[in-house]
Design an enzyme around this catalytic site. Structure first.
Site, PDB file in Angstrom:
ATOM      1  N   ASP A 234       0.861  -1.181   0.000  1.00 34.97           N
ATOM      2  CA  ASP A 234       0.000   0.000   0.000  1.00 34.97           C
ATOM      3  C   ASP A 234       0.893   1.225   0.000  1.00 34.97           C
ATOM      4  OD1 ASP A 234      -0.141   1.089   3.110  1.00 34.97           O
ATOM      5  OD2 ASP A 234      -0.004  -1.099   3.024  1.00 34.97           O
TER       6      ASP A 234
ATOM      7  N   GLU B 173      -8.563   4.424  12.312  1.00 31.20           N
ATOM      8  CA  GLU B 173      -7.567   4.278  13.372  1.00 31.20           C
ATOM      9  C   GLU B 173      -7.499   5.567  14.174  1.00 31.20           C
ATOM     10  OE1 GLU B 173      -3.467   4.192  11.665  1.00 31.20           O
ATOM     11  OE2 GLU B 173      -4.501   4.182   9.732  1.00 31.20           O
TER      12      GLU B 173
END
Length: 349
Positions: free
Chosen positions: A144, A231
């Protein structure tokens, strides 16, 4: 400095202060956030600024949902007219290690129309002993990326084992990663399966964030499902920690909008602390992408099925300068092809 202009300067400073704190649902437009997925360190070298257009006028809001911020209007395929989505098959939650060689090999003779799978050749600046089941026991690896990786040689990165890539697209309701357009195009040209992810802001409404993602990420039936990155991030200007119930409500609004638009159920990316606070036992019908850089996900997220595992934030590879996040798919080569095929078939029906 002349004394006569001092009052105006004081007034200007006061207005700027008010603007930067004008409410928990606002984020300054066209200002690059410092947010990452928690594993990518930010380089000291300058990076290009995002080229985000001016805010939309009130009457243009509905039209913008069908228009990419950096492209011409997108023609809506008939395949996405329906509101329901075929459920994505999840790989088994049991690691398939007995069928894997110690070093997975290149798919020797991929079936016609199927992508070639390259074996893992990544290194790690901070190698970890994961014990009995380690990342090398999985056949399909990927990465990623975001602006912090700079210019990427996608062709070379793929031959190192990047069979898929999740690319940072947006965060909040007004920031577009300045490398998204380039990475999105070049990754596909290099033959990778790629998808886009959104870093979720807890100080912005979920609907605004979904609309912003939809405006900037093309609706490509060949792409991987979109990702919501949730998150706690201490570097964010938004430091709110909402109650669990409110977190789940906002996530559901965002994911429902994306599923209706893209025809695919979003993947949930998260880290251990956020998962423990909010997601343990939640969203059983959604695919999960779990960060676990010191232990296997089965130990960090007991009982949770997963599709992707981010096992390193300190990966090293030809084709990219500096460190890069490394990931694996939970399954064999055949399971990978089976997992990505239904979405393409659905988009073509």
């Amino acid at each position: 400095m002349r004394l006569s202009v001092l009052p105006f300067l004081i007034a200007g400073l006061a207005l700027a202060s008010c603007s930067s704190n004008s409410g928990s649902e606002r984020v300054a437009a066209n200002v690059s956030s410092k947010e990452t997925t928690g594993s990518v360190s930010q380089p000291t070298a300058p990076v290009p600024a995002a080229n985000v257009g001016a805010p939309l006028a009130q009457g243009q809001a509905d039209a913008s949902r069908q228009t990419l911020a950096w492209a011409e209007p997108v023609r809506a395929p008939n395949a996405f007219a329906r509101q329901t989505t075929v459920g994505m098959p999840l790989p088994s939650d049991r690691p398939i290690t007995t069928l894997m060689p110690e070093e997975p090999q290149i798919d020797p003779a991929p079936a016609r129309g199927r992508m070639q799978i390259y074996s893992r050749r990544f290194r790690d600046a901070k190698p970890i002993n994961f014990g009995r089941v380690s990342p090398k026991d999985y056949a399909v690896h990927g990465v990623d990326v975001s602006r912090w990786q700079g210019e990427i040689d996608w062709v070379r990165l793929r031959t190192q084992g990047a069979n898929f890539a999740y690319i940072k697209a947006t965060d909040g309701g007004d920031h577009l990663d300045p490398m998204f357009k380039t990475n999105w195009r070049r990754a596909k040209e290099a033959g990778l399966k790629r998808g886009a992810y959104h870093f979720f802001y807890w100080c912005r409404t979920a609907g605004e964030q979904a609309d912003w993602f939809i405006r900037n990420v093309p609706r490509d039936p060949d792409a991987l499902p979109p990702v919501i990155d949730v998150e706690w991030n201490g570097e964010s200007r938004c430091k709110q920690r909402l109650a669990r119930k409110r977190v789940l409500e906002k996530m559901q609004v965002f994911m429902d909008k994306l599923e209706r638009h893209y025809g695919q159920r979003p993947v949930i990316y998260t880290a251990p602390d956020f998962y423990e606070d909010n997601l343990s036992g939640e969203f059983p019908n959604y695919p999960f992408w779990l960060r676990a850089v010191a232990q296997h996900p089965s130990k960090v997220y007991p009982g949770r099925k997963w599709v992707f595992w981010q096992y390193s934030g300190s990966g090293l590879s030809h084709g990219v300068d500096g460190k890069i996040d490394l990931n694996v798919f939970h399954g064999s080569v055949e399971q990978w092809h089976n997992w990505i095929t239904p979405r393409t078939a659905m988009a073509q029906n």
